[in-house]
Design a protein around this motif. Structure first.
Motif, PDB file in Angstrom:
ATOM      1  N   ARG A   1     -38.541  38.228 -21.402  1.00  0.00           N
ATOM      2  CA  ARG A   1     -37.149  38.593 -21.637  1.00  0.00           C
ATOM      3  C   ARG A   1     -37.129  40.021 -22.154  1.00  0.00           C
ATOM      4  NH1 ARG A   1     -36.352  38.737 -27.043  1.00  0.00           N
ATOM      5  NH2 ARG A   1     -37.712  37.459 -28.356  1.00  0.00           N
ATOM      6  N   GLU A   2     -35.970  40.600 -22.223  1.00  0.00           N
ATOM      7  CA  GLU A   2     -35.854  41.952 -22.770  1.00  0.00           C
ATOM      8  C   GLU A   2     -36.079  41.919 -24.280  1.00  0.00           C
ATOM      9  OE1 GLU A   2     -32.551  45.557 -23.243  1.00  0.00           O
ATOM     10  OE2 GLU A   2     -32.037  43.695 -22.196  1.00  0.00           O
ATOM     11  N   ILE A   3     -36.945  42.801 -24.736  1.00  0.00           N
ATOM     12  CA  ILE A   3     -37.244  42.864 -26.166  1.00  0.00           C
ATOM     13  C   ILE A   3     -36.357  43.928 -26.801  1.00  0.00           C
ATOM     14  CG2 ILE A   3     -39.021  43.339 -27.894  1.00  0.00           C
ATOM     15  CD1 ILE A   3     -41.088  42.457 -25.823  1.00  0.00           C
ATOM     16  N   LYS A   4     -35.589  43.524 -27.785  1.00  0.00           N
ATOM     17  CA  LYS A   4     -34.732  44.465 -28.494  1.00  0.00           C
ATOM     18  C   LYS A   4     -35.594  45.404 -29.341  1.00  0.00           C
ATOM     19  CE  LYS A   4     -30.992  42.205 -27.177  1.00  0.00           C
ATOM     20  NZ  LYS A   4     -30.015  42.770 -26.217  1.00  0.00           N
ATOM     21  N   ASP A   5     -35.134  46.624 -29.506  1.00  0.00           N
ATOM     22  CA  ASP A   5     -35.894  47.583 -30.310  1.00  0.00           C
ATOM     23  C   ASP A   5     -36.132  47.066 -31.724  1.00  0.00           C
ATOM     24  OD1 ASP A   5     -35.971  49.277 -28.166  1.00  0.00           O
ATOM     25  OD2 ASP A   5     -34.393  50.621 -28.895  1.00  0.00           O
ATOM     26  N   TYR A   6     -35.120  46.402 -32.280  1.00  0.00           N
ATOM     27  CA  TYR A   6     -35.224  45.986 -33.676  1.00  0.00           C
ATOM     28  C   TYR A   6     -36.076  44.727 -33.880  1.00  0.00           C
ATOM     29  CZ  TYR A   6     -31.105  43.309 -32.052  1.00  0.00           C
ATOM     30  OH  TYR A   6     -30.234  42.522 -31.338  1.00  0.00           O
ATOM     31  N   GLU A   7     -36.601  44.146 -32.811  1.00  0.00           N
ATOM     32  CA  GLU A   7     -37.512  43.007 -32.977  1.00  0.00           C
ATOM     33  C   GLU A   7     -38.962  43.366 -32.634  1.00  0.00           C
ATOM     34  OE1 GLU A   7     -37.312  39.693 -30.232  1.00  0.00           O
ATOM     35  OE2 GLU A   7     -36.149  40.891 -28.795  1.00  0.00           O
ATOM     36  N   GLN A   8     -39.193  44.608 -32.223  1.00  0.00           N
ATOM     37  CA  GLN A   8     -40.556  45.001 -31.857  1.00  0.00           C
ATOM     38  C   GLN A   8     -41.529  44.827 -33.021  1.00  0.00           C
ATOM     39  OE1 GLN A   8     -40.707  48.932 -30.178  1.00  0.00           O
ATOM     40  NE2 GLN A   8     -39.383  48.426 -28.442  1.00  0.00           N
TER      41      GLN A   8
ATOM     42  N   ALA B   1     -43.794  32.111 -36.357  1.00  0.00           N
ATOM     43  CA  ALA B   1     -42.703  32.382 -37.300  1.00  0.00           C
ATOM     44  C   ALA B   1     -42.460  33.880 -37.438  1.00  0.00           C
ATOM     45  CB  ALA B   1     -43.036  31.766 -38.661  1.00  0.00           C
ATOM     46  N   ILE B   2     -43.530  34.655 -37.552  1.00  0.00           N
ATOM     47  CA  ILE B   2     -43.383  36.105 -37.696  1.00  0.00           C
ATOM     48  C   ILE B   2     -42.815  36.713 -36.418  1.00  0.00           C
ATOM     49  CG2 ILE B   2     -44.647  38.274 -37.979  1.00  0.00           C
ATOM     50  CD1 ILE B   2     -46.559  36.769 -39.845  1.00  0.00           C
ATOM     51  N   GLN B   3     -43.351  36.301 -35.280  1.00  0.00           N
ATOM     52  CA  GLN B   3     -42.923  36.890 -34.007  1.00  0.00           C
ATOM     53  C   GLN B   3     -41.447  36.640 -33.719  1.00  0.00           C
ATOM     54  OE1 GLN B   3     -45.539  36.015 -30.749  1.00  0.00           O
ATOM     55  NE2 GLN B   3     -44.110  36.722 -29.182  1.00  0.00           N
ATOM     56  N   HIS B   4     -40.897  35.524 -34.211  1.00  0.00           N
ATOM     57  CA  HIS B   4     -39.524  35.146 -33.870  1.00  0.00           C
ATOM     58  C   HIS B   4     -38.555  35.272 -35.046  1.00  0.00           C
ATOM     59  CE1 HIS B   4     -40.616  33.561 -29.884  1.00  0.00           C
ATOM     60  NE2 HIS B   4     -41.728  33.143 -30.468  1.00  0.00           N
ATOM     61  N   HIS B   5     -38.979  35.936 -36.136  1.00  0.00           N
ATOM     62  CA  HIS B   5     -38.136  35.897 -37.331  1.00  0.00           C
ATOM     63  C   HIS B   5     -36.878  36.760 -37.229  1.00  0.00           C
ATOM     64  CE1 HIS B   5     -40.046  39.779 -38.607  1.00  0.00           C
ATOM     65  NE2 HIS B   5     -38.916  39.940 -39.276  1.00  0.00           N
TER      66      HIS B   5
ATOM     67  N   ILE C   1     -44.713  43.514 -41.932  1.00  0.00           N
ATOM     68  CA  ILE C   1     -45.808  44.469 -42.134  1.00  0.00           C
ATOM     69  C   ILE C   1     -45.731  45.646 -41.170  1.00  0.00           C
ATOM     70  CG2 ILE C   1     -47.432  43.258 -40.602  1.00  0.00           C
ATOM     71  CD1 ILE C   1     -49.638  44.039 -42.679  1.00  0.00           C
ATOM     72  N   ALA C   2     -45.161  45.426 -39.981  1.00  0.00           N
ATOM     73  CA  ALA C   2     -45.072  46.498 -38.981  1.00  0.00           C
ATOM     74  C   ALA C   2     -43.711  47.183 -38.968  1.00  0.00           C
ATOM     75  CB  ALA C   2     -45.367  45.928 -37.591  1.00  0.00           C
ATOM     76  N   LYS C   3     -42.867  46.875 -39.920  1.00  0.00           N
ATOM     77  CA  LYS C   3     -41.478  47.356 -39.916  1.00  0.00           C
ATOM     78  C   LYS C   3     -41.375  48.877 -39.949  1.00  0.00           C
ATOM     79  CE  LYS C   3     -36.952  46.542 -40.484  1.00  0.00           C
ATOM     80  NZ  LYS C   3     -36.107  45.730 -39.572  1.00  0.00           N
ATOM     81  N   GLU C   4     -42.312  49.549 -40.611  1.00  0.00           N
ATOM     82  CA  GLU C   4     -42.218  50.992 -40.792  1.00  0.00           C
ATOM     83  C   GLU C   4     -43.317  51.747 -40.034  1.00  0.00           C
ATOM     84  OE1 GLU C   4     -42.171  51.347 -45.049  1.00  0.00           O
ATOM     85  OE2 GLU C   4     -40.226  50.354 -45.226  1.00  0.00           O
ATOM     86  N   TRP C   5     -43.932  51.079 -39.080  1.00  0.00           N
ATOM     87  CA  TRP C   5     -44.934  51.760 -38.247  1.00  0.00           C
ATOM     88  C   TRP C   5     -44.276  52.737 -37.291  1.00  0.00           C
ATOM     89  CZ3 TRP C   5     -48.453  47.220 -36.138  1.00  0.00           C
ATOM     90  CH2 TRP C   5     -49.222  46.710 -37.200  1.00  0.00           C
ATOM     91  N   ASP C   6     -45.086  53.697 -36.818  1.00  0.00           N
ATOM     92  CA  ASP C   6     -44.592  54.564 -35.748  1.00  0.00           C
ATOM     93  C   ASP C   6     -44.683  53.814 -34.416  1.00  0.00           C
ATOM     94  OD1 ASP C   6     -47.258  54.759 -34.731  1.00  0.00           O
ATOM     95  OD2 ASP C   6     -47.654  56.510 -35.970  1.00  0.00           O
ATOM     96  N   GLN C   7     -44.066  54.367 -33.395  1.00  0.00           N
ATOM     97  CA  GLN C   7     -43.969  53.661 -32.119  1.00  0.00           C
ATOM     98  C   GLN C   7     -45.328  53.451 -31.469  1.00  0.00           C
ATOM     99  OE1 GLN C   7     -40.889  52.438 -31.086  1.00  0.00           O
ATOM    100  NE2 GLN C   7     -42.218  51.235 -29.733  1.00  0.00           N
ATOM    101  N   GLN C   8     -46.222  54.417 -31.645  1.00  0.00           N
ATOM    102  CA  GLN C   8     -47.540  54.300 -31.024  1.00  0.00           C
ATOM    103  C   GLN C   8     -48.304  53.088 -31.561  1.00  0.00           C
ATOM    104  OE1 GLN C   8     -50.065  57.751 -31.560  1.00  0.00           O
ATOM    105  NE2 GLN C   8     -51.612  57.011 -30.141  1.00  0.00           N
ATOM    106  N   GLN C   9     -48.300  52.931 -32.866  1.00  0.00           N
ATOM    107  CA  GLN C   9     -48.998  51.793 -33.459  1.00  0.00           C
ATOM    108  C   GLN C   9     -48.312  50.479 -33.085  1.00  0.00           C
ATOM    109  OE1 GLN C   9     -49.421  51.971 -37.729  1.00  0.00           O
ATOM    110  NE2 GLN C   9     -51.035  50.440 -37.768  1.00  0.00           N
ATOM    111  N   THR C  10     -46.989  50.492 -33.061  1.00  0.00           N
ATOM    112  CA  THR C  10     -46.234  49.303 -32.665  1.00  0.00           C
ATOM    113  C   THR C  10     -46.577  48.897 -31.237  1.00  0.00           C
ATOM    114  OG1 THR C  10     -44.415  49.880 -34.157  1.00  0.00           O
ATOM    115  CG2 THR C  10     -43.920  48.343 -32.364  1.00  0.00           C
TER     116      THR C  10
END
Length: 340
Positions: free
Chosen positions: A247-254, A277-281, A226-235
């Motif tokens: 741990r370091e969060i990769k950009d593509y898992e934010q 499940a969603i957080q770690h998918h 659901i958050a895949k296409e959000w802008d960075q501010q909303q993310t």
């Protein structure tokens, strides 16, 4: 039973919201009704058939009014012929109880009142109150006019543009899949929505032989991106609402972290298995069964641009084995992209 002054608030309640509740309270406090009954329409004759079942809409009404003893759910239209004509509803009610009924309706219904079945006879049976919009109070019919108390729209809630209803109603909507596609359509593209639907179907297919709740699979699958296409501010806003990941969060898992946070804080989902499940998918960093199912389904759903049939077959036979193989291949791919 004592004779009561009862306001009948009719509608599809698709879903019920705080505007309906505010109007009901106004009828009790300012117009001195003894009770307000929410008459849930099985199928309103001048509206499109609801995609949400009568049972679901009634369940949401119960959740909204559970703390208000003077507010009641009326399900009489469930057993009446469809479409739900008000003349039939009121006659059936009067056969059951001898209350002093009044009907409350919106301005949109009032504007087409002359299309109602036996509308002249209706005025012999009860008074009609109309909730005004834009202070319009003129009509050829002897309506009693009430000022609008809210601009909340059920359609906005269905489309994910508003959450102005009870937290338990919002939770129910998600956990019972009432408006999944319309909510998601306000956050993601049609292509991404198609992917989510495919993930759901794949996850359901590979989870049939294991002990996991079907509803949990559907929610996690449909809302994982659901958050895949959000802008960075909303993310960033929703990521900040969850405990910091150590741990370091990769950009593509934010988007996965933000999406889980969004469901928790906006739709009050407290099912930790779904949120996990969603957080770690993205990286498969959870060993919970639902998380494994979502991780696998996301990677191998059939719209991917490679043949996933062998992986799907393996996942149906052995989820743990499929998870291990698919995760290792995904890690190898990510490392190659990063030049490690």
């Amino acid at each position: 039973m004592a004779n009561l002054k009862v306001a009948l608030l009719g509608g599809s309640f698709n879903p019920i919201h705080h505007g309906h509740l505010s109007m009901a309270n106004k009828l009790l406090e300012q117009y001195h009704f003894d009770e307000v009954w929410f008459v849930c329409a099985k199928h309103a004759p001048l509206k499109d058939a609801s995609v949400v079942s009568f049972e679901d809409r009634c369940a949401m009404i119960k959740l909204m009014i559970s703390d208000s003893p003077k507010l009641k759910l009326c399900t009489i239209e469930k057993d009446l012929p469809t479409p739900s004509y008000t003349i039939n509803t009121i006659k059936a009610l009067k056969k059951q109880v001898d209350h002093d009924f009044s009907w409350i309706m919106g301005a949109d219904q009032a504007s087409q009142f002359d299309q109602w079945k036996d509308y002249n006879e209706l005025f012999e049976l009860m008074d009609f109150y109309v909730v005004t919009r834009n202070n319009k109070t003129s009509s050829k019919f002897p309506f009693i006019w009430i000022d609008e108390v809210s601009e909340t729209s059920s359609s906005d809630i269905r489309r994910g543009k508003s959450v102005d209803t009870h937290p338990l109603v919002l939770q129910y909507m998600i956990m019972h899949h009432c408006y999944d596609q319309s909510i998601l359509a306000s956050h993601i593209s049609d292509q991404r929505l198609h992917h989510c639907i495919s993930v759901k179907e794949t996850a359901l297919a590979i989870s049939q032989q294991v002990d996991v709740k079907r509803d949990d699979v559907i929610v996690a699958s449909m809302f994982h991106d659901i958050a895949k296409e959000w802008d960075q501010q909303q993310t960033d806003f929703y990521m900040a609402k969850l405990p910091q990941v150590e741990r370091e969060i990769k950009d593509y898992e934010q988007h996965a972290i933000a999406g889980a946070s969004f469901l928790k804080h906006m739709y009050h989902i407290d099912n930790q298995g779904i949120l996990d499940a969603i957080q770690h998918h993205v990286l498969g960093t959870s060993n919970q069964l639902l998380a494994k199912i979502l991780y696998i389904a996301d990677k191998i759903e059939p719209t991917r641009n490679y043949d996933t049939s062998a992986y799907i077959k393996l996942a149906k036979e052995n989820i743990d084995k499929a998870f291990t193989i698919i995760k290792q291949e995904s890690e190898n791919y990510n490392q190659s992209k990063e030049g490690v």
